[in-house]
Structure formats: structure tokens, C-alpha cells
Write an enzyme that holds these catalytic residues in place. Structure first.
Site, PDB file in Angstrom:
ATOM      1  N   GLU A 260       7.871 -53.019  -9.237  1.00 24.88           N
ATOM      2  CA  GLU A 260       8.740 -52.459  -8.219  1.00 24.88           C
ATOM      3  C   GLU A 260       7.998 -51.346  -7.464  1.00 24.88           C
ATOM      4  OE1 GLU A 260      13.019 -50.027  -8.036  1.00 24.88           O
ATOM      5  OE2 GLU A 260      11.851 -50.116  -9.888  1.00 24.88           O
ATOM      6  N   LYS A 326      16.925 -55.611  -3.340  1.00 19.79           N
ATOM      7  CA  LYS A 326      17.732 -55.182  -4.482  1.00 19.79           C
ATOM      8  C   LYS A 326      19.200 -55.056  -4.084  1.00 19.79           C
ATOM      9  CE  LYS A 326      17.849 -51.588  -8.072  1.00 19.79           C
ATOM     10  NZ  LYS A 326      17.266 -50.313  -8.527  1.00 19.79           N
ATOM     11  N   CYS A 375      14.409 -53.496 -11.127  1.00 16.92           N
ATOM     12  CA  CYS A 375      14.740 -52.311 -11.905  1.00 16.92           C
ATOM     13  C   CYS A 375      15.951 -52.554 -12.791  1.00 16.92           C
ATOM     14  CB  CYS A 375      14.937 -51.114 -10.962  1.00 16.92           C
ATOM     15  SG  CYS A 375      15.048 -49.511 -11.803  1.00 16.92           S
TER      16      CYS A 375
END
Length: 502
Positions: A260, A326, A375
Site C-alpha cells: 500500500e 480503497k 490495509c
């Protein structure tokens, strides 16, 4: 009561990943103590007070790491950072206080196996609420404590992590009551044997496709405090390129995974750094998936834009045509909830102000669909469910756990993410900046794992899988059934009590 609070607190501290020693079985002492508090309480108020207090102390021990990103990387003073885990633990403690209240009420009407069943249903329902209410934070999912013991988490393929937590709670409560009710002794023995036997049999008889699809993970170990400094951008790109070339020369992967925000610049812009990554992918004939921030211009004249936390696929021709934004952002870190009412800015300023992506499809390479989770999206069952529903045959989690420093958070994060592999029956590839990077098979077993705070490449074979687990096929039914059964049992208590009073 304080002794029960201590039992529950120590059970959570030792049962979940911690810096000293994790013993997963100890985690059962947490729901056991909360149940005992409820059964021994002399009032609803007392049950909630001590249940909440146990949840508060347990949460402080499990969330203490929050101080690191808030103070070290958020730039906020210690007197603001230090209370953060306490505030979060106090909020999450409400759920555990409510559980003790539920046991207080149920204990007056039920006994033996029905009481154990209701305890399990209540716990599972509350964990599902934790994962949804106010954007959700199911960090202390009971089943995740058992991730280091793969045989103990195979039930997640049937019931999911929340359902498995309910079964584990039933076991804990049955063990608590066995000296009073003989039936619960049999229940505790049956559940113990069932969980272990099913796990061992599923592992020993697993007959999935051969792992023959090579993937490399690059763990750059870039200093979080320096990675966004423009002076370090060239060094960061060079480090990832060097590690990638080493992985390719040793292993010849089909795709290389960077973490990430591995690239600390806007990859969509035409920069020398982007060009270097494109040339690397093209010359090596190896696709690269990398994280970087991205933006979308809303009003160029007013300089108004929105940011995304994005994963890019740079294919073997150097083009970046597929991406994932995301969807589930970190509150107070990546965005500010209730911004108009809260009189302070985000707790982690360096993370950026992002907006969530939507309608994300798996990233496809040579017919293999990689379901992306960025994440802490890996701690939410519904997001992995969604990616597999859209065709993902491998789950890919990229993260940057450098925010947590040398705390127990990376281990806790890994344990939570492992459950997604078991729930969905998929290989899980986890690439992080500073660790813990890992390859996890569909049974939740770690087949390769990196060393924390070390720059390295990690290579392994995985198997794309298209078959689905019972949990995946019955996802909605399981969730609805847990809620419905919980409500129905409590409804019967109320109805029965009124009828008796009449």
C-alpha cells in the site's frame, strides 16, 4: 466482581496477539468472565458497569498501539495521543457491557444448554454490530485469537469469523457452567471435540488445486517518517526496483506485489518515477501491482479535487489500465467522520483526506482474478465476500503497517486477515511495507512469512480457486439467522415472563 474483571482482562491480553506471549486458548476467559459478571450481578446496572469495565481494560491492552500513529506520525502531542486507545476501548467496552447485561437477563430465565446457546448468539450478533455500526471496527474478533492454530479456525469456512466466535463463546460459557449443569459438561466436551476434529479432518483431507502460480512480494521497509519527503522518492523507487529484479532473477513470478502506498507520489502523473516503474515492468516482462495515492479533479479552476488510496496494475507492456480504490477508509486517519461537529482535525495528518472507491472489480492478470483489499479492509468479511462474488480466485491484501511501529498491531492485523482466507477458501497474498508480509493458504496456514523491518522479497506459489465455501454460498442467510435467532430467543423470554406474571 473485580476478580472477574481481572480474569477477563488477562484473558484478552494473553489470548490476542501481544508483545510478550500469545496463548489463544486464554481468549476464552474473556467471554467466560463477562458471562460470569452478568450471572453474578445483582442489577442490570451492575452487570453493565463491570462488563464495560472489563471491556475497557481488555481494549486498552489490545489497542495501545494507537498512540504510535497518532503521536509519531500524526504529529499530535502525547496528551492527545495517550487517551486515544482509552477512548476507543471505552466505546468498544459498551458492546461487552451489553453482553454482560444480556447474560444477567438471560440467567434469570434460562439455564444449561439454552443459556450457552443464547450466549453464543448474542456474542456473534454483537461482533457483527461491531463490524458495521459507525463504519465498524471488529478488531477484537474472538475467532482471530485462534488464527495461530489453523485447526481451530476451520469452522469459519462454515459460519464465518463471527459465527465461529459465537461457537467459541458457547464453549466458554459451557465450561463455566459445567459444575452446575451436567448437560453443559457434555456440551463443552462435544464442542471441543467438534472444533478440533473438524479442523484436523478438513486440513488432512483438503484437496485443493496444486499451487503452481508464482507470485513475489516486495517488502521495502521504507521509513514511514521519511517516505513522503521528495528527496527520498528516487531512493524509494530504486529500492523497490532492486528488490523486484532480485525476485525476478530467482523466481520468475507471474506478478510482483508492492505494498500500500509503496510509491509516495501520484502515479497517474507523468513523472520520471512513474516512467521508471513502467520501464521495469516492460523490460522484465513482469506485471507489478503497487499502491499509491491518486486524485480526481472536481473543479480545476477552484483547485478542487478528491483523493483515493489506490492500487495500480502496471502490466508487462508498461501500461496502467486496471486499478482498485480503497472502499472502507480508516475513520480519523484517512477521513474525518462528523467533521462539522468535531472540533479537531484528523488524528493522523500524514495519511491524507481520502474518499472511498466503489464498484471495484478484481484485478485480472492472465485470467487470474486478484480480489484486492487495501490495509484494514482485510478485517471485514463482507469486503472479501464481495471480491469473491465478483470473481476473485485469489485474495490480495496490500498494507502499510509501518504506522504501528514495533507493537502487537501487525500480528493482530495478520491474524484477522487470515480468517478471510478460510472464510472464502482462497489463497491470501499479503504485502506490507515493514511486515508482516505473508502467503496464507485456504486453510489459514502461513506458507511463507517475512521478517519484520527487513527489506526483502518473498516468493511462493499459490493456486487460483473458483470453488466456494459454505460460508460464501450462505453468507446472507448466516448473518440473518444469527440476528433472527438472537431476537427470537429474547422475545420468547419477554413473552414467557409476561404470561407467567398474568
Amino acid at each position: 466482581m473485580f476478580s472477574l474483571v481481572l480474569v477477563g482482562t488477562l484473558g484478552a491480553w494473553l489470548g490476542f496477539a501481544n508483545p510478550v506471549l500469545q496463548f489463544p486458548l486464554a481468549a476464552l476467559a474473556f467471554p467466560l468472565a463477562l458471562t460470569w459478571i452478568g450471572l453474578r450481578a445483582i442489577s442490570l446496572k451492575q452487570a453493565f458497569k463491570f462488563g464495560w469495565f472489563a471491556g475497557l481494560l481488555a481494549g486498552i491492552g489490545c489497542y495501545y498501539w494507537m498512540v504510535i500513529p497518532v503521536q509519531t506520525y500524526g504529529g499530535l502531542p502525547w496528551f492527545i495521543a495517550l487517551p486515544c486507545p482509552v477512548v476507543l476501548a471505552a466505546a468498544m467496552g459498551i458492546y461487552y457491557g451489553l453482553f454482560s447485561v444480556a447474560m444477567y437477563q438471560a440467567g434469570q430465565k434460562l439455564e444449561g444448554i439454552p443459556l450457552c446457546l443464547l450466549a453464543g448468539l448474542t456474542w456473534a450478533s454483537l461482533e457483527m454490530l461491531m463490524g458495521w455500526l459507525f463504519s465498524g471496527f471488529p478488531w477484537t474478533n474472538l475467532a482471530s485469537a485462534f488464527a495461530p492454530w489453523p485447526f481451530a479456525i476451520q469452522g469459519a469456512a462454515l459460519l464465518g469469523a463471527y459465527g465461529l466466535s459465537g461457537v467459541l463463546t458457547m464453549l466458554a460459557v459451557a465450561a463455566l457452567l459445567f459444575s452446575t449443569y451436567r448437560s453443559t459438561l457434555y456440551l463443552s466436551i462435544s464442542l471441543s471435540i467438534g472444533i478440533c476434529a473438524f479442523g484436523v479432518l478438513r486440513i488432512s483431507h483438503f484437496n485443493g488445486p496444486k499451487a503452481s502460480y508464482p507470485i513475489s512480494i516486495i517488502q521495502g521497509n521504507i521509513d514511514q517518517g521519511a517516505k513522503w519527503d521528495p528527496e527520498y522518492q528516487a531512493a524509494t523507487v530504486k529500492k523497490y526496483a532492486t528488490l523486484t529484479l532480485q525476485a525476478i532473477s530467482h523466481f520468475h513470478p507471474k506478478v510482483v506485489i508492492w505494498p500500500e502506498t509503496a510509491m509516495p507520489f501520484y502515479f497517474q502523473d507523468k513523472t520520471p518515477y512513474k516512467k521508471a516503474v513502467q520501464i521495469l515492468a516492460k523490460d522484465s516482462r513482469t506485471p507489478i501491482i503497487t499502491g499509491s495515492p491518486a486524485y480526481k479533479v472536481i473543479d480545476a479552476k477552484a483547485r478542487k479535487y478528491v483523493l483515493y488510496n489506490r492500487a495500480w496494475l502496471v502490466d508487462d507492456t508498461g501500461r496502467a489500465l486496471q486499478r482498485y480504490d480503497k472502499e472502507h477508509l480508516v475513520p480519523f486517519g484517512e477521513y474525518m467522520p462528523f467533521e462539522e461537529w468535531i472540533p479537531f482535525k484528523k488524528l493522523v495528518q500524514a495519511a491524507g483526506d481520502f474518499v472511498p472507491g466503489d464498484n471495484n472489480q478484481p484485478i485480472i492478470i492472465d485470467g487470474v482474478a486478484l480480489g484486492m483489499l487495501i490495509c484494514y479492509e482485510g478485517i471485514f468479511p463482507e469486503l472479501a465476500q464481495q471480491q469473491v462474488e465478483r470473481g476473485a480466485s485469489v485474495i490480495l491484501n496490500i498494507s502499510n503497517d509501518a504506522w504501528f511501529g514495533e507493537t502487537s498491531a501487525p500480528n493482530q492485523h495478520l491474524n484477522l486477515t487470515i480468517l478471510r482466507a478460510v472464510e472464502q477458501g482462497r489463497w491470501l497474498v499479503r504485502s506490507t511495507n515493514t511486515g508482516i508480509s505473508a502467503f496464507v493458504d485456504p486453510l489459514g496456514r502461513i506458507t511463507a512469512m517475512s521478517t519484520q523491518f527487513k527489506a526483502e522479497h518473498l516468493n511462493a506459489f499459490v493456486a487460483p480457486i473458483n470453488d466456494t465455501t459454505p460460508f460464501h454460498r450462505n453468507y446472507d442467510l448466516i448473518a440473518r439467522s444469527i440476528y433472527a435467532l438472537t431476537v427470537a430467543m429474547y422475545g420468547l423470554f419477554v413473552f414467557g415472563a409476561r404470561r407467567k406474571e398474568q
